[in-house]
Design a protein around this motif. Structure first.
Motif, PDB file in Angstrom:
ATOM      1  N   ARG A  16       0.826  -1.209   0.000  1.00  0.00           N
ATOM      2  CA  ARG A  16       0.000   0.000   0.000  1.00  0.00           C
ATOM      3  C   ARG A  16       0.862   1.262   0.000  1.00  0.00           C
ATOM      4  NH1 ARG A  16      -4.053  -0.947   4.905  1.00  0.00           N
ATOM      5  NH2 ARG A  16      -2.458  -2.431   5.542  1.00  0.00           N
ATOM      6  N   TYR A  17       2.092   1.158   0.511  1.00  0.00           N
ATOM      7  CA  TYR A  17       2.994   2.310   0.572  1.00  0.00           C
ATOM      8  C   TYR A  17       3.709   2.519  -0.756  1.00  0.00           C
ATOM      9  CZ  TYR A  17       6.539   5.460   2.529  1.00  0.00           C
ATOM     10  OH  TYR A  17       7.345   6.538   2.796  1.00  0.00           O
ATOM     11  N   SER A 159      -5.447   6.591   9.782  1.00  0.00           N
ATOM     12  CA  SER A 159      -4.845   7.287   8.645  1.00  0.00           C
ATOM     13  C   SER A 159      -5.915   8.083   7.917  1.00  0.00           C
ATOM     14  CB  SER A 159      -4.213   6.277   7.676  1.00  0.00           C
ATOM     15  OG  SER A 159      -3.812   6.928   6.473  1.00  0.00           O
ATOM     16  N   ASP A 160      -5.547   9.261   7.440  1.00  0.00           N
ATOM     17  CA  ASP A 160      -6.461  10.067   6.624  1.00  0.00           C
ATOM     18  C   ASP A 160      -6.539   9.547   5.190  1.00  0.00           C
ATOM     19  OD1 ASP A 160      -7.160  11.937   8.616  1.00  0.00           O
ATOM     20  OD2 ASP A 160      -5.295  13.047   8.275  1.00  0.00           O
ATOM     21  N   HIS A 161      -5.754   8.549   4.866  1.00  0.00           N
ATOM     22  CA  HIS A 161      -5.561   8.191   3.460  1.00  0.00           C
ATOM     23  C   HIS A 161      -6.016   6.784   3.090  1.00  0.00           C
ATOM     24  CE1 HIS A 161      -3.459  11.949   3.283  1.00  0.00           C
ATOM     25  NE2 HIS A 161      -2.620  11.542   4.223  1.00  0.00           N
ATOM     26  N   GLY A 162      -6.752   6.118   3.967  1.00  0.00           N
ATOM     27  CA  GLY A 162      -7.261   4.797   3.612  1.00  0.00           C
ATOM     28  C   GLY A 162      -7.409   3.897   4.816  1.00  0.00           C
ATOM     29  N   GLU A 190     -15.232  11.220   8.240  1.00  0.00           N
ATOM     30  CA  GLU A 190     -14.878  12.584   7.856  1.00  0.00           C
ATOM     31  C   GLU A 190     -14.834  13.527   9.050  1.00  0.00           C
ATOM     32  OE1 GLU A 190     -16.519  15.879   4.720  1.00  0.00           O
ATOM     33  OE2 GLU A 190     -16.602  13.763   4.139  1.00  0.00           O
ATOM     34  N   THR A 274       1.267   3.897   6.639  1.00  0.00           N
ATOM     35  CA  THR A 274       0.596   2.869   5.862  1.00  0.00           C
ATOM     36  C   THR A 274       0.603   3.229   4.383  1.00  0.00           C
ATOM     37  OG1 THR A 274      -0.841   2.384   7.748  1.00  0.00           O
ATOM     38  CG2 THR A 274      -1.552   1.565   5.605  1.00  0.00           C
ATOM     39  N   TYR A 275       0.407   4.517   4.098  1.00  0.00           N
ATOM     40  CA  TYR A 275       0.311   5.015   2.722  1.00  0.00           C
ATOM     41  C   TYR A 275       1.395   6.056   2.461  1.00  0.00           C
ATOM     42  CZ  TYR A 275      -4.252   2.798   2.988  1.00  0.00           C
ATOM     43  OH  TYR A 275      -5.245   1.872   3.159  1.00  0.00           O
ATOM     44  N   LYS A 276       1.731   6.257   1.176  1.00  0.00           N
ATOM     45  CA  LYS A 276       2.742   7.242   0.806  1.00  0.00           C
ATOM     46  C   LYS A 276       2.363   8.633   1.307  1.00  0.00           C
ATOM     47  CE  LYS A 276       6.680   7.201  -1.538  1.00  0.00           C
ATOM     48  NZ  LYS A 276       7.742   6.213  -1.277  1.00  0.00           N
ATOM     49  N   GLU A 277       1.050   8.915   1.331  1.00  0.00           N
ATOM     50  CA  GLU A 277       0.577  10.220   1.794  1.00  0.00           C
ATOM     51  C   GLU A 277       0.812  10.447   3.292  1.00  0.00           C
ATOM     52  OE1 GLU A 277      -1.876   8.990  -1.782  1.00  0.00           O
ATOM     53  OE2 GLU A 277      -1.119   8.036   0.045  1.00  0.00           O
ATOM     54  N   ASP A 278       1.085   9.346   4.020  1.00  0.00           N
ATOM     55  CA  ASP A 278       1.373   9.476   5.453  1.00  0.00           C
ATOM     56  C   ASP A 278       2.784  10.001   5.714  1.00  0.00           C
ATOM     57  OD1 ASP A 278      -1.119   8.439   6.304  1.00  0.00           O
ATOM     58  OD2 ASP A 278      -0.397   6.383   6.088  1.00  0.00           O
TER      59      ASP A 278
END
Length: 301
Positions: A16-17, A159-162, A190, A274-278
């Motif tokens: 996922r990252y 996480s805000d991203h998933g 949200e 967890t995600y690249k956006e993190d």
């Protein structure tokens, strides 16, 4: 008694990252997230670090972490591979996904003969979390089966991203674990709260639930029980190529055997990648901790 050890689950492939996040740079001097976990663990008094990794990135991983650890703490490397199975078991043809976090922990059995804690390589837990679990593990008789868990508040771990995976805990009035259930599809709402999905059904969560971030502790006699549990898991689930053997299940098996499992509540604010956006969020959080002088600008000197 030997000092407690720390098992670092670093064999994940970061699907996922998008890359090997356990070796990505987050701190102001290029530190990884797990550098801070190890730094805090050494400060808390842990005597050995056991990295669970994959063979194909062994050289790169050792090159990155070996020099930092030299002279500071004992280090061991063990390997989670699909074919690392108890005697008599083989890899099903359909299996491509790793066997899960509890299988990863099983790989450490040959090098652990003392109470130990477990951490994910991509999670930041905070110094007091390591101190709490170290101090508890230091009181245990390693000849007897025992376990503990550091609990976090769910809303501080989303996480805000998933989606994220968390072990949701029920705790009794004495602070002992009543139940832990792994939820693999938890989403932040949200505004306030969260929910999880299971087979297309959404279940509301308040966000105040106590969750596990896989910061758990055991005496080393757990390995015998884990191998038996894995054999049962394999028999029941080997035909399901994505089924995983989770470490919260191991913890819950200890509870079901009648042994009290204390939940050590952490006041720390967890964060992870967890995600690249993190990544920028984690970088900002670590920089703020450095500015507050919780950590030095250059972690390893």
């Amino acid at each position: 008694m030997n000092k407690p050890s720390l098992v670092v689950l670093a064999a994940g492939l970061g699907s996922r990252y998008g890359s090997l996040k356990q070796m990505d740079h987050f701190g102001p001097s290029g530190e990884t997230v797990v550098d801070y976990a190890i730094y805090d663990a050494i400060a808390a008094g842990f005597g050995k670090i056991v990295f669970v990794i994959r063979k194909h990135f062994e050289a790169e991983f050792k090159e990155m972490f070996g020099p930092k650890m030299e002279g500071k703490v004992q280090v061991e490397y063990v390997y989670q591979e699909l074919d690392a199975l108890p005697k008599g078991l083989s890899v099903p043809e359909s299996r491509e996904k790793p066997w899960g976090t509890a299988h990863a922990v099983m790989m450490a059995a040959p090098v652990i003969n003392e109470p130990f804690a477990i951490v994910n390589a991509d999670d930041f837990y905070g110094r007091s979390s390591f101190q709490k679990i170290h101090d508890h593990l230091s009181t245990l008789n390693n000849e007897e089966l025992s376990a503990c868990l550091v609990g976090f508040v769910l809303e501080n771990t989303l996480s805000d991203h998933g989606r994220v995976s968390r072990g949701i805990c029920q705790v009794d009035e004495n602070g002992n674990l009543k139940e832990i259930i792994e939820r693999t599809h938890i989403f932040k709402k949200e505004n306030v709260g969260a929910y999880f999905e299971d087979e297309g059904v959404k279940t509301e969560l308040t966000g105040k639930e106590i969750v596990s971030m896989n910061l758990m502790g055991f005496t080393s006699v757990i390995f015998e029980q884990m191998e038996e549990a894995f054999a049962k898991f394999y028999k029941e689930q080997s035909g399901h190529p994505k089924a995983e053997f989770f470490i919260p299940t191991t913890l819950d098996n200890v509870r079901k055997s009648g042994i009290k499992v204390p939940v050590l509540m952490s006041e720390e604010r967890w964060f992870g990648v967890t995600y690249k956006e993190d990544k920028p969020i984690a970088q900002r959080n670590l920089n703020q901790l450095v500015e507050k002088e919780v950590y030095p600008h250059k972690l390893w000197t």
